[in-house]
Write a protein that holds these residues in place. Structure first.
Motif, PDB file in Angstrom:
ATOM      1  N   GLY A   1       5.942  14.631  -3.772  1.00 44.22           N
ATOM      2  CA  GLY A   1       5.431  14.426  -5.019  1.00 44.22           C
ATOM      3  C   GLY A   1       5.963  15.445  -6.461  1.00 44.22           C
ATOM      4  O   GLY A   1       6.033  14.663  -7.431  1.00 44.22           O
ATOM      5  N   VAL A   2       6.463  16.166  -5.812  1.00 54.07           N
ATOM      6  CA  VAL A   2       7.290  17.064  -6.983  1.00 54.07           C
ATOM      7  C   VAL A   2       8.462  16.644  -7.430  1.00 54.07           C
ATOM      8  O   VAL A   2       8.905  16.457  -8.291  1.00 54.07           O
ATOM      9  N   PHE A   3       9.259  16.489  -6.285  1.00 51.58           N
ATOM     10  CA  PHE A   3      10.737  15.927  -6.370  1.00 51.58           C
ATOM     11  C   PHE A   3      10.719  14.270  -7.002  1.00 51.58           C
ATOM     12  O   PHE A   3      11.725  13.988  -7.673  1.00 51.58           O
ATOM     13  N   GLU A   4       9.846  13.594  -6.642  1.00 51.15           N
ATOM     14  CA  GLU A   4       9.863  12.189  -7.226  1.00 51.15           C
ATOM     15  C   GLU A   4       8.701  11.678  -7.994  1.00 51.15           C
ATOM     16  O   GLU A   4       8.328  10.824  -8.405  1.00 51.15           O
ATOM     17  N   ALA A   5       8.286  12.421  -8.949  1.00 56.37           N
ATOM     18  CA  ALA A   5       7.374  12.556  -9.996  1.00 56.37           C
ATOM     19  C   ALA A   5       7.587  11.349 -10.796  1.00 56.37           C
ATOM     20  O   ALA A   5       6.880  10.475 -11.267  1.00 56.37           O
ATOM     21  N   HIS A   6       8.925  11.471 -11.372  1.00 58.31           N
ATOM     22  CA  HIS A   6       9.273  10.353 -12.111  1.00 58.31           C
ATOM     23  C   HIS A   6       9.246   8.901 -11.496  1.00 58.31           C
ATOM     24  O   HIS A   6       9.094   7.791 -12.200  1.00 58.31           O
ATOM     25  N   THR A   7       9.725   8.678 -10.450  1.00 54.89           N
ATOM     26  CA  THR A   7       9.605   7.539  -9.643  1.00 54.89           C
ATOM     27  C   THR A   7       8.358   7.202  -9.241  1.00 54.89           C
ATOM     28  O   THR A   7       7.995   5.928  -9.489  1.00 54.89           O
ATOM     29  N   LEU A   8       7.470   8.132  -8.975  1.00 53.87           N
ATOM     30  CA  LEU A   8       6.153   7.478  -8.926  1.00 53.87           C
ATOM     31  C   LEU A   8       5.565   6.945 -10.303  1.00 53.87           C
ATOM     32  O   LEU A   8       4.663   5.873 -10.210  1.00 53.87           O
ATOM     33  N   LYS A   9       5.899   7.381 -11.293  1.00 53.28           N
ATOM     34  CA  LYS A   9       5.597   6.947 -12.571  1.00 53.28           C
ATOM     35  C   LYS A   9       5.945   5.578 -12.672  1.00 53.28           C
ATOM     36  O   LYS A   9       5.206   4.512 -13.376  1.00 53.28           O
ATOM     37  N   ARG A  10       7.171   5.450 -12.306  1.00 54.57           N
ATOM     38  CA  ARG A  10       7.759   4.003 -12.736  1.00 54.57           C
ATOM     39  C   ARG A  10       7.591   3.040 -11.726  1.00 54.57           C
ATOM     40  O   ARG A  10       7.906   1.692 -11.777  1.00 54.57           O
ATOM     41  N   MET A  11       6.982   3.549 -10.388  1.00 49.81           N
ATOM     42  CA  MET A  11       6.925   2.251  -9.135  1.00 49.81           C
ATOM     43  C   MET A  11       6.277   1.181  -9.582  1.00 49.81           C
ATOM     44  O   MET A  11       6.662   0.162  -9.149  1.00 49.81           O
ATOM     45  N   PRO A  12       5.015   1.160 -10.259  1.00 46.94           N
ATOM     46  CA  PRO A  12       4.443  -0.126 -10.666  1.00 46.94           C
ATOM     47  C   PRO A  12       5.287  -1.136 -11.380  1.00 46.94           C
ATOM     48  O   PRO A  12       5.061  -2.458 -10.992  1.00 46.94           O
TER      49      PRO A  12
ATOM     50  N   LEU B   1       0.873  -1.188   0.050  1.00 50.72           N
ATOM     51  CA  LEU B   1       0.115  -0.047   0.028  1.00 50.72           C
ATOM     52  C   LEU B   1       0.710   1.141   0.080  1.00 50.72           C
ATOM     53  O   LEU B   1       1.693   1.288   0.842  1.00 50.72           O
ATOM     54  N   PHE B   2       0.525   2.287  -0.835  1.00 53.68           N
ATOM     55  CA  PHE B   2       1.559   3.172  -0.995  1.00 53.68           C
ATOM     56  C   PHE B   2       0.319   4.676  -0.943  1.00 53.68           C
ATOM     57  O   PHE B   2      -0.318   4.680  -1.523  1.00 53.68           O
ATOM     58  N   LEU B   3       0.672   5.385   0.118  1.00 55.95           N
ATOM     59  CA  LEU B   3      -0.082   6.616   0.260  1.00 55.95           C
ATOM     60  C   LEU B   3       0.588   7.843   0.202  1.00 55.95           C
ATOM     61  O   LEU B   3       1.940   7.953   0.718  1.00 55.95           O
ATOM     62  N   ILE B   4       0.243   8.802  -0.502  1.00 51.34           N
ATOM     63  CA  ILE B   4       0.876  10.082  -0.652  1.00 51.34           C
ATOM     64  C   ILE B   4      -0.264  11.359  -0.718  1.00 51.34           C
ATOM     65  O   ILE B   4      -1.211  11.031  -1.047  1.00 51.34           O
ATOM     66  N   GLY B   5       0.120  12.444  -0.119  1.00 53.55           N
ATOM     67  CA  GLY B   5      -0.895  13.605  -0.003  1.00 53.55           C
ATOM     68  C   GLY B   5      -0.758  14.414  -1.410  1.00 53.55           C
ATOM     69  O   GLY B   5       0.562  14.569  -2.215  1.00 53.55           O
TER      70      GLY B   5
ATOM     71  N   GLU C   1      -1.061  -1.157  -4.501  1.00 54.04           N
ATOM     72  CA  GLU C   1      -2.228  -0.449  -4.249  1.00 54.04           C
ATOM     73  C   GLU C   1      -1.942   1.012  -4.116  1.00 54.04           C
ATOM     74  O   GLU C   1      -1.256   1.024  -2.902  1.00 54.04           O
ATOM     75  N   GLN C   2      -2.408   2.024  -4.717  1.00 50.85           N
ATOM     76  CA  GLN C   2      -1.881   3.494  -4.506  1.00 50.85           C
ATOM     77  C   GLN C   2      -2.960   4.448  -4.099  1.00 50.85           C
ATOM     78  O   GLN C   2      -4.225   4.126  -4.967  1.00 50.85           O
ATOM     79  N   HIS C   3      -2.911   5.220  -3.244  1.00 50.01           N
ATOM     80  CA  HIS C   3      -3.917   6.185  -3.060  1.00 50.01           C
ATOM     81  C   HIS C   3      -3.371   7.612  -2.966  1.00 50.01           C
ATOM     82  O   HIS C   3      -2.314   7.825  -2.148  1.00 50.01           O
ATOM     83  N   VAL C   4      -3.882   8.695  -3.337  1.00 48.91           N
ATOM     84  CA  VAL C   4      -3.623  10.137  -3.132  1.00 48.91           C
ATOM     85  C   VAL C   4      -4.566  10.714  -2.370  1.00 48.91           C
ATOM     86  O   VAL C   4      -5.785  10.712  -2.581  1.00 48.91           O
ATOM     87  N   LEU C   5      -3.879  11.335  -1.223  1.00 46.89           N
ATOM     88  CA  LEU C   5      -5.122  11.887  -0.410  1.00 46.89           C
ATOM     89  C   LEU C   5      -5.293  13.364  -0.490  1.00 46.89           C
ATOM     90  O   LEU C   5      -4.311  14.079  -0.781  1.00 46.89           O
ATOM     91  N   THR C   6      -6.305  13.950  -0.548  1.00 43.11           N
ATOM     92  CA  THR C   6      -6.597  15.306  -1.034  1.00 43.11           C
ATOM     93  C   THR C   6      -6.532  16.006   0.123  1.00 43.11           C
ATOM     94  O   THR C   6      -6.708  15.554   1.371  1.00 43.11           O
ATOM     95  N   ASP C   7      -6.171  17.346  -0.166  1.00 41.11           N
ATOM     96  CA  ASP C   7      -5.786  18.313   0.850  1.00 41.11           C
ATOM     97  C   ASP C   7      -4.974  17.675   1.856  1.00 41.11           C
ATOM     98  O   ASP C   7      -5.203  18.075   3.230  1.00 41.11           O
ATOM     99  N   CYS C   8      -3.882  17.354   1.486  1.00 43.53           N
ATOM    100  CA  CYS C   8      -2.800  16.635   2.380  1.00 43.53           C
ATOM    101  C   CYS C   8      -1.511  16.920   1.935  1.00 43.53           C
ATOM    102  O   CYS C   8      -1.213  16.672   0.860  1.00 43.53           O
ATOM    103  N   GLY C   9      -0.609  17.351   3.037  1.00 40.54           N
ATOM    104  CA  GLY C   9       0.859  17.598   2.796  1.00 40.54           C
ATOM    105  C   GLY C   9       1.623  16.122   2.939  1.00 40.54           C
ATOM    106  O   GLY C   9       1.287  15.187   2.922  1.00 40.54           O
ATOM    107  N   HIS C  10       2.676  16.595   3.537  1.00 44.84           N
ATOM    108  CA  HIS C  10       3.611  15.417   3.779  1.00 44.84           C
ATOM    109  C   HIS C  10       3.494  14.729   4.953  1.00 44.84           C
ATOM    110  O   HIS C  10       3.932  13.519   4.960  1.00 44.84           O
TER     111      HIS C  10
END
Length: 312
Positions: free
Chosen positions: A262-273, A252-256, A280-289
């Motif tokens: 999410g800015v620094f690791e945008a490329h890693t996020l795309k390649r993670m799968p 399970l991977f969660l990020i705000g 299983e990934q979820h992006v939490l809204t109105d959420c920081g680090h």
């Protein structure tokens, strides 16, 4: 909750424990600049769900040992602390959860312990396998002319001097204003020079909570935690044997949606799968680090649901 200080891997490791003695072990690994108390929303929820919860104060933090040497904080040593602690408590199968730097350790424990780590929960910091070169070299090229906090952390003593001048002010700034990590200014700037201490803490962090964080950094300061950042090249060299390995555990991977990572690791996020097939990934809204505190109830719901569905 009980607290034990145990001898592991050449240091003393402080571990907070809660939940039924016969519950399934779950480890919660904190990041920077945090402490075991950053899991305060998750500990009771997991214990109520019959997990035996283990929350270490990671090497360099709080009541755990804080060795002097930079090499004492390389990634395999940090993983070794938790591996030896699992041995100490007799754990043959565990759930591993980590946030920020704790996520980095959790990802690599999943690679190092494919049988013992049965399920994985990571927050904020993604994983896409071993890089082709040390990340710090890439960052030096990208940020040759502008400020980057990780590069600022590299020179021993410099960041410590600034962050330790007023520990409460430093932590208030980190908790209140995550733009600290996304500043656009000259490369020779310091981290906090343009900020004043915020007068009000965020809703998710009371003064009592902050006091626990402050106490965690009062005895040893920031030297140990900053040394985690000074091992990128050594980590890359020492993890060559992990090149090409995938994280095969249910993850399970969660990020705000407002997390600077999410800015620094945008490329890693795309390649993670590619590196984590059962993801299983979820992006939490109105959420920081500071995801497990900012959206504690949602993190708990997602984590508990995942753990139940993926139970072996």
């Amino acid at each position: 909750m009980s607290q034990q200080t145990i001898p592991v891997n050449g240091i003393e490791l402080s571990v907070h424990i809660e939940g039924p003695a016969d519950g399934e072990p779950i480890w919660l690994l904190h990041g920077f600049p945090e402490c075991w108390h950053s899991w305060r929303e998750q500990i009771p929820a997991l214990a109520d769900a019959s997990f035996r919860v283990f929350v270490p104060e990671m090497r360099g933090y709080g009541r755990s040992s804080s060795p002097d040497g930079i090499d004492d904080y390389d990634l395999l040593i940090l993983c070794g602390d938790i591996q030896h602690a699992m041995d100490y408590f007799g754990h043959t199968q565990v759930v591993m959860v980590g946030h920020d730097w704790g996520a980095v350790v959790a990802w690599h424990l999943a690679l190092l312990e494919p049988e013992r780590v049965t399920r994985l929960g990571t927050m904020s910091v993604p994983f896409a396998g071993r890089a082709h070169s040390p990340v710090i070299d890439i960052m030096r090229e990208l940020y040759a002319e502008r400020f980057n906090y990780i590069l600022y952390f590299q020179e021993p003593g410099v960041a410590e001097h600034e962050l330790e001048a007023d520990i409460e002010r430093t932590l208030r700034l980190f908790m209140q204003d995550q733009d600290v990590f996304l500043q656009h200014k000259p490369a020779n700037a310091t981290l906090l020079e343009e900020f004043t201490a915020p007068g009000q803490l965020p809703d998710w962090c009371t003064q009592q909570d902050l006091d626990v964080y402050v106490q965690s950094f009062t005895e040893h300061g920031f030297r140990g935690p900053l040394n985690w950042y000074r091992n990128f090249e050594r980590n890359w060299q020492r993890t060559a044997f992990l090149a090409g390995r995938k994280v095969l555990q249910p993850t399970l991977f969660l990020i705000g949606d407002r997390d600077p990572v999410g800015v620094f690791e945008a490329h890693t996020l795309k390649r993670m799968p590619e590196a984590v097939p059962d993801l299983e990934q979820h992006v939490l809204t109105d959420c920081g680090h500071w995801i497990q505190n900012e959206q504690g109830a949602q993190v708990n719901a997602l984590l508990l649901d995942f753990l139940e569905r993926k139970r072996r």
